[in-house]
Design an enzyme around this catalytic site. Structure first.
Site, PDB file in Angstrom:
ATOM      1  CD  GLU A 119      -2.913  -1.172   2.327  1.00 15.50           C
ATOM      2  OE1 GLU A 119      -3.870  -1.962   2.279  1.00 15.50           O
ATOM      3  OE2 GLU A 119      -2.712  -0.412   3.291  1.00 15.50           O
ATOM      4  CG  HIS A 247      -9.032   6.243   2.794  1.00 16.05           C
ATOM      5  ND1 HIS A 247      -9.043   6.053   1.427  1.00 16.05           N
ATOM      6  CD2 HIS A 247      -8.433   5.145   3.323  1.00 16.05           C
ATOM      7  CE1 HIS A 247      -8.484   4.881   1.146  1.00 16.05           C
ATOM      8  NE2 HIS A 247      -8.107   4.309   2.281  1.00 16.05           N
ATOM      9  NE  ARG A 295      -4.338   5.272   3.833  1.00 17.72           N
ATOM     10  CZ  ARG A 295      -4.918   4.432   4.667  1.00 17.72           C
ATOM     11  NH1 ARG A 295      -5.327   4.848   5.848  1.00 17.72           N
ATOM     12  NH2 ARG A 295      -5.114   3.172   4.328  1.00 17.72           N
ATOM     13  CG  HIS A 356      -9.622   6.591   6.888  1.00 18.33           C
ATOM     14  ND1 HIS A 356     -10.594   5.629   6.710  1.00 18.33           N
ATOM     15  CD2 HIS A 356      -8.442   5.913   6.991  1.00 18.33           C
ATOM     16  CE1 HIS A 356     -10.029   4.429   6.701  1.00 18.33           C
ATOM     17  NE2 HIS A 356      -8.722   4.573   6.884  1.00 18.33           N
ATOM     18  NE  ARG A 391      -4.155   4.975  10.099  1.00 20.35           N
ATOM     19  CZ  ARG A 391      -4.607   4.127   9.174  1.00 20.35           C
ATOM     20  NH1 ARG A 391      -3.924   3.032   8.896  1.00 20.35           N
ATOM     21  NH2 ARG A 391      -5.716   4.381   8.522  1.00 20.35           N
TER      22      ARG A 391
END
Length: 525
Positions: A119, A247, A295, A356, A391
C-alpha cells in the site's frame, strides 16, 4: 453500583484483544477476576469492522524491521516517537500470530504462503489481508474467541458518560495534578435510561476515532470521540489532535453525506490508478510515487485537482487490474459498486477524500498508561507517537494489537495494587427534565459537521480556523445549557463529546504554525 476488576470501554481489536489476554492469563490461576466490557452499540459495531485493507507486519524474509520503521517515519514526517515505532514494528509479528491463533483468517497464495499486499508509503509487500474485509474478519474471530470464557461480561447498549475521578468526591482536579485516579465510569444503560456506576480497579479506553465530526467519513456512526472527550474533561492529557487523516478514496455518491463506503488503498497497491476528468494520471504531478504516495499527499492532490476542475470527485481506474484478481481480492467493493450500476472491471470508480483516521488522541506511554492513574488506553483513541504527522497505511490495526498487549501486561500489575473506591456518589440527575426535542440536537450536530468539513478539512487557513472556533463556541454554549437542564441521552452526550473533539482539533491546528503531514494551511505555503 457494579464492581469489577477490569473494565474495558470499546469492542474493537484493541478492547477485545486486551480482554482476551486477560481471560487467558487468569484461566489457570486461583484468582478469577471480573472482566467487564461495555460497548454503546452491539459488539460487532466498531471502527475495526470497517477496516478493509489489512494489517502491516514484517513476516516475509525479504522484508525487514528497518524498512518498516523507515517507511513509518517517512510517512509521519519524522516527528514520530522512534522508540514507539521500533516497539510496534518489532512486536508486530508476534501479535499477528496471536490473531491467527484466535481464529483470524488471512489470504494465502496457492503455495500456502500469506498473500502480502503493498500500500501507499510501503517499500515492500507486508500487508496481511482477508479479501477486502480484513477488519470484519478480525472482529469476527475475536468475538468468537472471547465467547469461550465465562469470566468476561459484555454489556452492549451501555454508553460511557464520564470517567469517575476525585472530582466526583468534591476535590479540585487539574491537568497539573499528578495523583488523579480513575475509579471507573458512569455509564448510561440505554435500555433502562438510567446512568449506572461501574467501579473498576483498572479501566481501559479503546473507544476508537472521531470520524463523525465531519459530514463525510468512512467511520461508522459510533465514532464520536467519546473516550478522548471523557479523558479531556477528566483533565487527562491529549495531544496532536490536528492530525486528522482523510482517506483519499471514499466512494463518491452525489448528494450523499454521512458514512461513505471506503475504497481500500490496497486497490491502488494492486495497480489501480487515480485519474482526473481528462483521464490523466494526475497524482504524478504532485509526487513521483503517484497513486501510491502517502495518504496526506494523495488526499491533497485530489483536493487540488477537484478545485482546479470544479469537480466534486476524481476517478479510480481499477480496470487495469486483472479481472479475476479484482473480483477475488475485492469482492465487497465489486459487489457494492455493481449494485450502484458501476462495473469496476470496465468503468472508473468516482472517489473523493473522506475523514478516516485520527493520529492524535489520549497521550499514553509505552505501557499504555495515560496521565490519569489506573486509566489505560489503546487503539485509535490514543496518541502513542507511532504515527507522527500522518499514519502509514495498515499500521492502525497493528498499533492496536501491540498496545493491547502492553496494556494487558500493565493491567495485571496494577490490579494487584488497587482497591475499589467505596465513597463514589450515584449519578446526580436532580433538576433535569425529560430529553429535549431531537431536532435541536440533530441541527447542532449537522452544524458542527459542516463547520469542520468547510473550515478544518484537508486544507486550512488562519481565517477558516478562526471562524470554526467562533461557530463551535456558540454550539458549545447552546449544548451545555441543554445538557444541564435535560436528562441524559446518547445523542446529547455524543454531541457534547463531538464539540470537545472539534475544540481540540481546531486548537491543535491553530497552534501548528507549519505545514507538516496531515496539517496543511494556505498561510504557511
Amino acid at each position: 453500583m457494579t464492581k469489577v476488576d477490569f473494565l474495558v470501554v470499546g469492542s474493537g481489536i484493541a478492547g477485545l484483544s486486551y480482554a482476551l489476554k486477560l481471560c487467558e492469563y487468569y484461566q489457570d490461576k486461583e484468582y478469577h477476576p471480573q472482566i467487564c466490557l461495555i460497548t454503546k452499540d452491539e459488539p460487532f459495531e466498531s471502527n475495526t469492522r470497517y477496516a478493509q485493507g489489512g494489517i502491516a507486519a514484517v513476516i516475509d524474509a525479504r522484508d525487514s524491521y528497518e524498512k518498516h520503521i523507515q517507511d513509518t517515519l517517512i510517512a509521519g514526517s519524522h516527528i514520530n516517537n522512534e522508540e514507539v515505532v521500533k516497539l510496534v514494528v518489532e512486536n508486530g509479528p508476534e501479535r499477528i500470530r496471536e490473531l491467527i491463533n484466535w481464529g483470524t483468517q488471512f489470504d494465502k497464495s496457492d503455495n500456502g504462503e500469506y498473500n502480502l499486499a503493498k500500500e501507499g508509503g510501503h517499500s515492500d509487500h507486508r500487508i496481511l489481508h482477508f479479501k477486502d474485509v480484513t477488519g470484519q474478519e478480525i472482529q469476527r474471530a475475536l468475538l468468537n474467541a472471547i465467547k469461550q470464557y465465562d469470566n468476561v461480561k459484555i454489556l452492549q447498549d451501555y454508553f460511557a458518560v464520564d470517567l469517575i475521578t476525585q472530582h466526583h468526591l468534591g476535590e479540585d482536579v487539574t491537568r497539573y495534578r499528578k495523583d488523579t485516579q480513575c475509579y471507573g465510569v458512569y455509564a448510561l444503560n440505554k435500555i433502562t435510561g438510567e446512568v449506572e456506576t461501574i467501579l473498576s480497579k483498572v479501566t481501559l479506553l479503546a473507544t476508537g476515532g472521531i470520524g463523525q465530526v465531519y459530514k463525510t467519513t468512512t467511520n461508522p456512526s459510533v465514532a464520536t470521540g467519546d473516550g478522548i472527550a471523557m479523558t479531556y474533561r477528566a483533565k487527562g492529557h491529549v495531544q496532536q489532535m490536528e492530525f486528522v487523516q482523510f482517506h483519499p478514496t471514499a466512494l463518491y455518491q452525489r448528494g450523499h453525506e454521512g458514512n461513505a463506503f471506503l475504497i481500500t488503498e490496497a486497490m491502488r497497491g494492486s495497480g489501480a490508478i487515480l485519474r482526473n476528468s481528462k483521464g490523466e494520471d494526475f497524482v504524478k504531478r504532485y509526487d513521483d510515487r503517484g497513486s501510491l504516495a502517502p495518504r496526506d499527499i494523495v488526499a491533497r492532490a485530489i483536493d487540488s485537482e477537484m478545485k482546479k476542475e470544479g469537480k466534486e470527485h476524481v476517478w479510480l481506474d481499477a480496470s487495469v487490474i486483472d479481472e479475476a484478481e479484482l473480483k477475488s481480492h475485492f469482492p465487497s467493493i465489486y459487489s457494492h459498486c455493481q449494485k450502484l450500476g458501476i462495473d469496476i472491471t470496465k468503468e472508473y470508480i468516482p472517489v473523493a477524500p473522506a475523514s478516516h483516521y485520527l493520529c492524535g488522541g489520549i497521550v499514553v506511554n509505552t505501557k499504555a498508561e495515560t496521565s490519569i492513574n489506573n486509566l489505560l488506553a489503546c487503539g485509535e483513541c490514543t496518541c502513542t507517537g507511532l504515527h507522527g504527522a500522518n499514519r502509514l497505511a495498515s499500521n492502525s490495526l497493528l498499533e492496536a494489537a501491540v498496545y493491547a498487549h502492553e496494556a494487558f501486561v500493565t493491567a495485571t500489575q496494577l490490579v494487584e495494587l488497587t482497591q475499589w473506591m467505596e465513597q463514589i456518589p450515584d449519578w446526580n440527575k436532580d433538576g433535569t427534565t425529560v430529553p429535549e426535542e431531537m431536532v435541536l440536537i440533530n441541527q447542532s450536530r449537522s452544524d458542527l459537521q459542516r463547520v469542520m468539513s468547510n473550515y478544518v478539512g484537508i486544507v486550512r487557513s488562519n481565517e477558516r480556523l478562526r471562524r470554526a472556533f467562533k461557530r463551535t463556541a456558540l454550539i458549545y454554549e447552546e449544548t451545555e445549557e441543554l445538557y444541564k437542564r435535560t436528562e441524559i441521552s446518547q445523542p446529547l452526550c455524543e454531541l457534547r463529546n463531538m464539540i470537545t473533539i472539534c475544540y481540540l482539533v481546531i486548537s491543535g491546528a491553530k497552534e501548528r504554525h507549519q505545514n507538516i503531514g496531515l496539517h496543511y494551511s494556505i498561510d504557511f505555503e
